[in-house]
Scaffold this motif. Structure first.
Motif, PDB file in Angstrom:
ATOM      1  N   LYS A  88       2.733  10.769  -3.375  1.00  0.00           N
ATOM      2  CA  LYS A  88       2.854  11.116  -1.955  1.00  0.00           C
ATOM      3  C   LYS A  88       4.104  10.450  -1.386  1.00  0.00           C
ATOM      4  O   LYS A  88       4.029   9.562  -0.537  1.00  0.00           O
ATOM      5  N   MET A 109       1.089   4.353  -2.618  1.00  0.00           N
ATOM      6  CA  MET A 109       1.055   5.750  -2.185  1.00  0.00           C
ATOM      7  C   MET A 109       2.242   6.513  -2.775  1.00  0.00           C
ATOM      8  O   MET A 109       2.097   7.643  -3.244  1.00  0.00           O
ATOM      9  N   LYS A 141       0.832  -1.211   0.000  1.00  0.00           N
ATOM     10  CA  LYS A 141       0.000   0.000   0.000  1.00  0.00           C
ATOM     11  C   LYS A 141       0.866   1.262   0.000  1.00  0.00           C
ATOM     12  O   LYS A 141       0.538   2.252  -0.650  1.00  0.00           O
ATOM     13  N   TYR A 142       1.978   1.222   0.731  1.00  0.00           N
ATOM     14  CA  TYR A 142       2.870   2.378   0.762  1.00  0.00           C
ATOM     15  C   TYR A 142       3.558   2.577  -0.582  1.00  0.00           C
ATOM     16  O   TYR A 142       3.829   3.709  -0.979  1.00  0.00           O
ATOM     17  N   ALA A 166       4.534   8.385   2.204  1.00  0.00           N
ATOM     18  CA  ALA A 166       4.742   6.940   2.099  1.00  0.00           C
ATOM     19  C   ALA A 166       5.972   6.513   2.893  1.00  0.00           C
ATOM     20  O   ALA A 166       5.949   5.500   3.598  1.00  0.00           O
TER      21      ALA A 166
END
Length: 106
Positions: free
Chosen positions: A78, A73, A69-70, A82
């Motif tokens: 972002k 991101m 998920k990071y 992140a």
């Protein structure tokens, strides 16, 4: 003279972020491995239930999902957020595992 290139800089940042993620994943998995060993020791020495493996197993499964998920991101632009979230969840995971192991063996 070289010219500034946004695409090369973004690709380089992605590589550096992926390397940082691999390093963080290795460090967290080392802690998870030692937590598995400590829980096994607690089961053997103190006779606690095998259910005590569950929080360590959850950390084993959830942490790579969070890293994915990071990365999403990071790719969305972002980058700083992140990186901060990745380091924060890694340190929180390590601290919580150490507290958990201290509670069941203490």
């Amino acid at each position: 003279m070289q010219h500034y290139n946004d695409e090369k800089n973004k690709a380089g940042a992605k590589v550096i972020f992926m390397l940082a993620q691999m390093l963080v994943l290795a460090m967290v998995y080392i802690i998870i491995y030692t937590s598995f060993i400590a829980v096994g020791y607690a089961i053997e020495q103190y006779g606690v239930s095998r259910v005590m493996y569950f929080p360590v197993f959850v950390a084993l499964v959830i942490f790579p999902i969070l890293l994915y998920k990071y990365r999403q991101m990071f790719n969305a632009g972002k980058m700083l957020a992140a990186f901060i979230w990745m380091m924060a969840t890694a340190s929180l995971t390590i601290v919580l595992l150490y507290v958990y192991v201290a509670q069941i063996t203490g």
